[in-house]
Design a protein around this motif. Structure first.
Motif, PDB file in Angstrom:
ATOM      1  N   LYS A   1      12.347  48.946 -20.411  1.00 57.91           N
ATOM      2  CA  LYS A   1      12.003  49.205 -21.836  1.00 57.91           C
ATOM      3  C   LYS A   1      13.051  48.979 -22.927  1.00 57.91           C
ATOM      4  O   LYS A   1      12.801  49.002 -24.198  1.00 57.91           O
ATOM      5  CB  LYS A   1      11.505  50.509 -22.280  1.00 57.91           C
ATOM      6  CG  LYS A   1      10.276  51.109 -21.276  1.00 57.91           C
ATOM      7  CD  LYS A   1       9.539  52.222 -21.609  1.00 57.91           C
ATOM      8  CE  LYS A   1       8.529  52.576 -20.557  1.00 57.91           C
ATOM      9  NZ  LYS A   1       7.320  51.636 -20.610  1.00 57.91           N
ATOM     10  N   ASP A   2      14.125  48.360 -22.665  1.00 59.96           N
ATOM     11  CA  ASP A   2      15.061  47.852 -23.370  1.00 59.96           C
ATOM     12  C   ASP A   2      14.574  46.900 -24.394  1.00 59.96           C
ATOM     13  O   ASP A   2      14.009  45.666 -23.913  1.00 59.96           O
ATOM     14  CB  ASP A   2      16.287  47.284 -22.871  1.00 59.96           C
ATOM     15  CG  ASP A   2      17.492  47.068 -23.528  1.00 59.96           C
ATOM     16  OD1 ASP A   2      17.534  46.441 -24.688  1.00 59.96           O
ATOM     17  OD2 ASP A   2      18.449  47.869 -23.481  1.00 59.96           O
ATOM     18  N   PRO A   3      14.799  46.958 -25.771  1.00 61.96           N
ATOM     19  CA  PRO A   3      14.258  46.097 -26.587  1.00 61.96           C
ATOM     20  C   PRO A   3      14.954  44.652 -26.874  1.00 61.96           C
ATOM     21  O   PRO A   3      14.643  43.799 -27.515  1.00 61.96           O
ATOM     22  CB  PRO A   3      14.092  46.888 -27.853  1.00 61.96           C
ATOM     23  CG  PRO A   3      15.484  47.785 -27.975  1.00 61.96           C
ATOM     24  CD  PRO A   3      15.266  48.039 -26.421  1.00 61.96           C
ATOM     25  N   ARG A   4      16.143  44.395 -26.221  1.00 58.64           N
ATOM     26  CA  ARG A   4      16.903  43.573 -26.475  1.00 58.64           C
ATOM     27  C   ARG A   4      16.249  42.118 -25.683  1.00 58.64           C
ATOM     28  O   ARG A   4      16.483  41.807 -24.409  1.00 58.64           O
ATOM     29  CB  ARG A   4      18.223  43.626 -25.880  1.00 58.64           C
ATOM     30  CG  ARG A   4      19.231  44.483 -26.905  1.00 58.64           C
ATOM     31  CD  ARG A   4      20.533  44.809 -26.215  1.00 58.64           C
ATOM     32  NE  ARG A   4      20.304  45.630 -25.008  1.00 58.64           N
ATOM     33  CZ  ARG A   4      21.508  46.018 -24.530  1.00 58.64           C
ATOM     34  NH1 ARG A   4      22.568  45.683 -24.739  1.00 58.64           N
ATOM     35  NH2 ARG A   4      21.348  46.960 -23.400  1.00 58.64           N
ATOM     36  N   ARG A   5      15.434  41.389 -26.291  1.00 54.19           N
ATOM     37  CA  ARG A   5      14.656  40.263 -25.896  1.00 54.19           C
ATOM     38  C   ARG A   5      14.685  39.351 -26.922  1.00 54.19           C
ATOM     39  O   ARG A   5      14.880  39.599 -28.251  1.00 54.19           O
ATOM     40  CB  ARG A   5      12.990  40.768 -25.642  1.00 54.19           C
ATOM     41  CG  ARG A   5      13.058  41.960 -24.510  1.00 54.19           C
ATOM     42  CD  ARG A   5      12.741  41.300 -23.275  1.00 54.19           C
ATOM     43  NE  ARG A   5      12.484  42.357 -22.255  1.00 54.19           N
ATOM     44  CZ  ARG A   5      12.223  42.090 -21.095  1.00 54.19           C
ATOM     45  NH1 ARG A   5      11.705  40.877 -20.524  1.00 54.19           N
ATOM     46  NH2 ARG A   5      12.355  43.291 -20.185  1.00 54.19           N
ATOM     47  N   ASP A   6      14.408  38.084 -26.393  1.00 56.09           N
ATOM     48  CA  ASP A   6      14.419  36.935 -27.432  1.00 56.09           C
ATOM     49  C   ASP A   6      12.927  36.741 -27.848  1.00 56.09           C
ATOM     50  O   ASP A   6      12.155  37.590 -27.485  1.00 56.09           O
ATOM     51  CB  ASP A   6      15.192  35.579 -26.872  1.00 56.09           C
ATOM     52  CG  ASP A   6      14.186  34.978 -25.735  1.00 56.09           C
ATOM     53  OD1 ASP A   6      13.050  35.474 -25.593  1.00 56.09           O
ATOM     54  OD2 ASP A   6      14.628  34.214 -24.719  1.00 56.09           O
ATOM     55  N   HIS A   7      13.060  35.766 -28.768  1.00 49.85           N
ATOM     56  CA  HIS A   7      11.798  35.419 -29.180  1.00 49.85           C
ATOM     57  C   HIS A   7      10.476  35.013 -28.456  1.00 49.85           C
ATOM     58  O   HIS A   7       9.391  34.745 -28.711  1.00 49.85           O
ATOM     59  CB  HIS A   7      11.915  34.418 -30.579  1.00 49.85           C
ATOM     60  CG  HIS A   7      12.231  32.887 -30.344  1.00 49.85           C
ATOM     61  ND1 HIS A   7      13.572  33.005 -29.680  1.00 49.85           N
ATOM     62  CD2 HIS A   7      11.671  31.693 -30.062  1.00 49.85           C
ATOM     63  CE1 HIS A   7      13.658  31.780 -29.328  1.00 49.85           C
ATOM     64  NE2 HIS A   7      12.483  31.000 -29.739  1.00 49.85           N
ATOM     65  N   HIS A   8      10.829  34.598 -27.269  1.00 53.71           N
ATOM     66  CA  HIS A   8      10.095  34.272 -26.196  1.00 53.71           C
ATOM     67  C   HIS A   8       9.858  35.553 -25.104  1.00 53.71           C
ATOM     68  O   HIS A   8       9.014  35.389 -24.264  1.00 53.71           O
ATOM     69  CB  HIS A   8      10.733  33.095 -25.050  1.00 53.71           C
ATOM     70  CG  HIS A   8      10.672  31.804 -25.934  1.00 53.71           C
ATOM     71  ND1 HIS A   8       9.510  31.181 -26.188  1.00 53.71           N
ATOM     72  CD2 HIS A   8      11.695  31.429 -26.458  1.00 53.71           C
ATOM     73  CE1 HIS A   8      10.211  29.972 -26.999  1.00 53.71           C
ATOM     74  NE2 HIS A   8      11.522  30.239 -27.021  1.00 53.71           N
ATOM     75  N   ASP A   9      10.489  36.710 -25.468  1.00 50.78           N
ATOM     76  CA  ASP A   9      10.214  37.880 -24.831  1.00 50.78           C
ATOM     77  C   ASP A   9      10.768  38.079 -23.732  1.00 50.78           C
ATOM     78  O   ASP A   9      10.771  38.859 -22.731  1.00 50.78           O
ATOM     79  CB  ASP A   9       8.786  38.436 -24.593  1.00 50.78           C
ATOM     80  CG  ASP A   9       8.708  39.866 -24.407  1.00 50.78           C
ATOM     81  OD1 ASP A   9       9.414  40.676 -25.181  1.00 50.78           O
ATOM     82  OD2 ASP A   9       7.744  40.231 -23.895  1.00 50.78           O
ATOM     83  N   CYS A  10      11.937  37.059 -23.365  1.00 54.93           N
ATOM     84  CA  CYS A  10      12.907  36.966 -22.290  1.00 54.93           C
ATOM     85  C   CYS A  10      13.966  37.898 -22.468  1.00 54.93           C
ATOM     86  O   CYS A  10      14.264  38.092 -23.645  1.00 54.93           O
ATOM     87  CB  CYS A  10      13.173  35.791 -21.998  1.00 54.93           C
ATOM     88  SG  CYS A  10      11.854  34.501 -21.532  1.00 54.93           S
ATOM     89  N   PRO A  11      14.621  38.436 -21.479  1.00 58.29           N
ATOM     90  CA  PRO A  11      15.791  39.552 -21.789  1.00 58.29           C
ATOM     91  C   PRO A  11      17.134  38.385 -22.442  1.00 58.29           C
ATOM     92  O   PRO A  11      17.343  37.459 -22.038  1.00 58.29           O
ATOM     93  CB  PRO A  11      16.315  39.661 -20.158  1.00 58.29           C
ATOM     94  CG  PRO A  11      15.100  39.389 -19.288  1.00 58.29           C
ATOM     95  CD  PRO A  11      14.047  38.214 -20.236  1.00 58.29           C
ATOM     96  N   SER A  12      17.654  39.101 -23.250  1.00 57.95           N
ATOM     97  CA  SER A  12      18.546  38.728 -24.121  1.00 57.95           C
ATOM     98  C   SER A  12      20.002  38.230 -23.211  1.00 57.95           C
ATOM     99  O   SER A  12      20.241  39.073 -22.204  1.00 57.95           O
ATOM    100  CB  SER A  12      19.011  39.402 -25.271  1.00 57.95           C
ATOM    101  OG  SER A  12      19.743  40.672 -24.906  1.00 57.95           O
ATOM    102  N   GLU A  13      20.771  37.504 -23.685  1.00 59.06           N
ATOM    103  CA  GLU A  13      22.042  37.257 -22.842  1.00 59.06           C
ATOM    104  C   GLU A  13      22.756  38.443 -22.969  1.00 59.06           C
ATOM    105  O   GLU A  13      23.586  38.895 -21.947  1.00 59.06           O
ATOM    106  CB  GLU A  13      22.772  36.217 -23.660  1.00 59.06           C
ATOM    107  CG  GLU A  13      22.176  34.786 -23.676  1.00 59.06           C
ATOM    108  CD  GLU A  13      22.026  34.235 -22.288  1.00 59.06           C
ATOM    109  OE1 GLU A  13      22.719  34.734 -21.228  1.00 59.06           O
ATOM    110  OE2 GLU A  13      21.520  33.193 -22.369  1.00 59.06           O
TER     111      GLU A  13
END
Length: 386
Positions: A22-34
């Motif tokens: 449920k961590d909100p750190r996602r990019d604009h494609h909803d993929c996990p951020s770096e």
């Protein structure tokens, strides 16, 4: 030993990784951020479970052993990223470990195994321009020798993780046939045109459309010789196809656990959902599909482990497992009703990921077509011999 590795991996994914879902750190494609991936990898490194399918001395677990470990890593959609068992890195590490020169292993493989870099595999081309799509024999990306460099031009599509990758494996066509090159990324000659929003959202960097314009690659960064690219692609493709099955089996096992828990707790019409035959039978069917998926993965792994190419077997496994897991994921959503279509659990994401899996690494229909061609070849051979 393998059981111990798998047990450590499973405990880590369930106890450490799952809370990050449920961590909100996602990019604009909803993929996990770096940032999120780096944090998870750091925890896996500290726990001693990073890249668990490759031993400290560089040896790769057998495919049968890898199946147990990758299945455990897949119990969360974030697990393969955290443990460095995700596509396309896992397949690329396997390929470079098998056929890379000592220099290529040191420069390109080592940072991948250590989880310090991500990679991308540039083979698929845009299907809307008579490009390769799922048919690599139609490849239009070209390469020619200029002094001690190869110059590459073309376009690629659905290149998973191209955005943010540090290592690229690029396929192009010379007058001799297909060639495969190792490249450092980013490179100004490799331009990301577009990263489409897709139904899945588990792969950092998404699935990019890429233009390659006069990319110059030193000749010693070609894998093997000119014209050997398809042979090396086959080294990678069957095991990579199978490892997709392994990871998504883990995800569907977890989705089924969540749906089973829901069905046992949720009361409807005077009794738990599980006691309604329509629901109980769906969960029973899930057990059957999950077990059949596990068995065909193990069967194909055994074929690869004895040194066979496994093209036919991996096609059969890819079709059987992706179709069975689609049924499992669909039933999990259905059992959970309204809850199943929300992001309150990973069940909804697993459903989306498995739907994409039926297309990625060769659509079901392409594999069946390939198997049908083999059936015809075998029939002709047997009749010619009589």
């Amino acid at each position: 030993m393998t059981a111990q590795i798998a047990a450590k991996v499973e405990a880590f994914v369930r106890e450490v990784v799952a809370p990050y879902e449920k961590d909100p750190r996602r990019d604009h494609h909803d993929c996990p951020s770096e940032e999120l991936v780096a944090e998870l990898k750091a925890k896996a490194r500290a726990a001693g479970v990073l890249t668990p399918h490759i031993l400290p001395d560089g040896r790769h677990l057998t495919q049968r052993e890898t199946a147990v470990v990758l299945r455990a890593s897949g119990l969360s959609p974030l697990g393969p990223l955290a443990l460095n068992t995700a596509a396309p890195d896992e397949g690329n590490m396997y390929l470079l470990g098998k056929v890379g020169s000592a220099a290529i292993k040191e420069r390109f493989l080592k940072p991948l195994v250590e989880g310090r870099a991500r990679s991308a595999f540039f083979m698929t081309e845009p299907a809307d321009e008579n490009g390769a799509g799922s048919d690599p024999s139609m490849m239009r990306t070209t390469c020619h020798l200029d002094g001690n460099h190869w110059v590459i031009n073309g376009r690629k599509a659905f290149i998973t993780g191209a955005e943010g990758a540090q290592v690229g494996i690029v396929m192009a066509k010379s007058t001799d046939g297909a060639c495969m090159f190792l490249v450092d990324l980013p490179d100004p000659a490799i331009r990301i045109e577009h990263v489409p929003n897709t139904i899945d959202s588990s792969m950092p960097g998404g699935h990019a459309v890429v233009a390659i314009e006069n990319l110059r690659v030193p000749a010693d960064q070609m894998l093997g010789q000119s014209g050997e690219g398809f042979r090396y692609a086959q080294v990678r493709l069957a095991p990579a196809r199978l490892s997709h099955c392994m990871r998504w089996l883990g995800a569907c096992i977890r989705a089924n656990e969540i749906a089973t828990d829901y069905a046992n707790r949720r009361m409807a019409f005077g009794k738990p959902l599980i006691d309604h035959e329509g629901v109980g039978f769906m969960l029973a069917d899930n057990l059957i599909d999950l077990k059949q998926s596990e068995l065909i993965i193990d069967w194909c792994a055994d074929v690869l482990d004895v040194g066979e190419a496994g093209g036919t077997e991996s096609s059969m496994a890819k079709v059987a497992v992706s179709e069975a897991l689609m049924r499992v994921a669909d039933r999990c959503v259905q059992v959970m009703g309204g809850q199943g279509v929300t992001a309150n659990t990973i069940v909804e994401q697993v459903f989306r990921e498995i739907r994409a899996f039926r297309i990625y690494d060769g659509p079901t229909e392409v594999h069946k077509w390939s198997l049908a061609k083999k059936i015809k070849r075998d029939w002709k051979t047997s009749h010619e011999q009589h």
